[in-house]
Design a protein around this motif. Sequence first.
Motif, short mmCIF file in Angstrom:
data_model
loop_
_atom_site.label_atom_id
_atom_site.label_comp_id
_atom_site.label_asym_id
_atom_site.label_seq_id
_atom_site.Cartn_x
_atom_site.Cartn_y
_atom_site.Cartn_z
N LEU A 30 -105.27 38.00 -101.24
CA LEU A 30 -104.49 37.09 -100.39
C LEU A 30 -102.98 37.19 -100.59
CD1 LEU A 30 -106.68 33.86 -100.37
CD2 LEU A 30 -106.58 35.70 -98.69
N GLY A 31 -102.53 37.97 -101.57
CA GLY A 31 -101.09 38.20 -101.73
C GLY A 31 -100.31 37.05 -102.33
N MET A 32 -100.98 36.11 -102.98
CA MET A 32 -100.27 34.99 -103.60
C MET A 32 -99.78 35.41 -104.99
SD MET A 32 -102.71 31.76 -102.79
CE MET A 32 -103.38 31.48 -101.16
N PRO A 33 -98.49 35.39 -105.23
CA PRO A 33 -98.00 35.76 -106.56
C PRO A 33 -98.61 34.87 -107.65
CG PRO A 33 -96.18 35.67 -105.00
CD PRO A 33 -97.38 35.11 -104.30
N PHE A 34 -99.01 35.49 -108.73
CA PHE A 34 -99.54 34.82 -109.93
C PHE A 34 -98.32 34.40 -110.72
CE2 PHE A 34 -101.78 35.87 -114.21
CZ PHE A 34 -102.07 34.54 -114.43
N ILE A 35 -98.03 33.08 -110.79
CA ILE A 35 -96.73 32.62 -111.30
C ILE A 35 -96.75 31.89 -112.62
CG2 ILE A 35 -95.71 32.53 -108.99
CD1 ILE A 35 -96.06 29.42 -109.20
N PHE A 36 -97.93 31.46 -113.08
CA PHE A 36 -97.94 30.62 -114.27
C PHE A 36 -99.35 30.59 -114.84
CE2 PHE A 36 -97.94 26.00 -115.79
CZ PHE A 36 -97.24 26.25 -116.95
N GLU A 37 -99.43 30.46 -116.15
CA GLU A 37 -100.74 30.41 -116.81
C GLU A 37 -100.61 29.62 -118.10
OE1 GLU A 37 -104.10 33.58 -118.38
OE2 GLU A 37 -102.07 34.30 -118.00
N GLN A 38 -101.59 28.78 -118.35
CA GLN A 38 -101.65 28.05 -119.61
C GLN A 38 -103.09 27.58 -119.81
OE1 GLN A 38 -98.90 24.77 -119.22
NE2 GLN A 38 -100.46 23.40 -118.43
N PRO A 39 -103.42 27.10 -121.01
CA PRO A 39 -104.75 26.55 -121.22
C PRO A 39 -104.96 25.30 -120.34
CG PRO A 39 -103.65 26.93 -123.32
CD PRO A 39 -102.63 27.12 -122.25
N ASN A 40 -106.20 25.04 -119.96
CA ASN A 40 -106.52 23.80 -119.26
C ASN A 40 -106.38 22.68 -120.29
OD1 ASN A 40 -107.61 21.57 -118.05
ND2 ASN A 40 -109.47 22.60 -117.33
N LEU A 41 -105.42 21.82 -120.12
CA LEU A 41 -105.11 20.80 -121.12
C LEU A 41 -106.19 19.73 -121.24
CD1 LEU A 41 -101.28 20.42 -120.42
CD2 LEU A 41 -102.42 21.88 -122.11
N ASP A 42 -107.11 19.69 -120.28
CA ASP A 42 -108.19 18.71 -120.33
C ASP A 42 -109.53 19.29 -120.75
OD1 ASP A 42 -106.54 16.59 -119.41
OD2 ASP A 42 -106.75 17.35 -117.36
N SER A 43 -109.61 20.61 -120.87
CA SER A 43 -110.89 21.23 -121.18
C SER A 43 -110.67 22.48 -122.04
CB SER A 43 -111.61 21.61 -119.88
OG SER A 43 -112.85 22.20 -120.15
N PRO A 44 -110.79 22.32 -123.34
CA PRO A 44 -110.64 23.49 -124.22
C PRO A 44 -111.62 24.58 -123.82
CG PRO A 44 -110.80 21.46 -125.50
CD PRO A 44 -111.13 21.11 -124.07
N GLY A 45 -111.19 25.80 -123.91
CA GLY A 45 -112.04 26.93 -123.52
C GLY A 45 -111.81 27.39 -122.09
N GLU A 46 -111.08 26.61 -121.32
CA GLU A 46 -110.74 27.02 -119.95
C GLU A 46 -109.27 27.38 -119.88
OE1 GLU A 46 -113.67 24.98 -116.70
OE2 GLU A 46 -111.77 23.98 -117.07
N ASN A 47 -108.97 28.28 -118.97
CA ASN A 47 -107.60 28.68 -118.70
C ASN A 47 -107.20 28.08 -117.36
OD1 ASN A 47 -105.31 30.02 -119.47
ND2 ASN A 47 -105.97 32.02 -118.77
N HIS A 48 -105.91 27.95 -117.09
CA HIS A 48 -105.40 27.38 -115.85
C HIS A 48 -104.39 28.35 -115.25
CE1 HIS A 48 -104.13 23.25 -113.93
NE2 HIS A 48 -104.55 24.14 -113.04
#
Length: 193
Positions: A30-48
């Motif tokens: 879809l051409g959406m730039p990937f702009i930011f990444e961090q852990p899911n602050l509400d669910s350890p083990g997930e990425n956001h």
Amino acid sequence: MRKLQVQGVHHITLTGADRQTSIDFWEGTLGMPFIFEQPNLDSPGENHLYFDPGDGRLITIFTNEDRTPDRRRTPTDPGCVHHLAFAVSEATFAQAETRLKARGIGYTGPKDRGFMDSIYFKDPLGFLIELACYRFTPPEGCRHADVMIRAHRLRVERGDHHIDRVHLADAIEALVEERHASLSADRSARNPY
């Protein structure tokens, strides 16, 4: 009692599978730039993951390397999201079928919606995506919503089944007359020939 007045969509978050599937679809398809990444602050083990759909808003995806894509259609029960629609230009819309076919992605459409054209397909996790292309440009100082509400009122007034191009054209003409000044005393349609 007072309203909690919203001013637009801030972001939409979806549950994804693994990180790379999300990047490959949201940015690579879809051409959406990937702009930011961090852990899911509400669910350890997930990425956001955060993607820019092009309008200053965000699409975010919760990913987990233990989840794998499941292409079955996501639920459409009451309370579930049916689909997400993304605006595309006429040029991109004209290429959508060719570009989906090149990836082996099945789709429905193009669909004539009267005020826009649509094409639908599923993401790698079975979530329905719509590419939508308006058939009009709002007059200066107006939004698409301004034209749509005026076209809707004209459609209802005339007893028509759905909004079509004539309603859009008449709505745009009415909005220009209301919002854009003229030195002419009579702004009615005339034939100079």
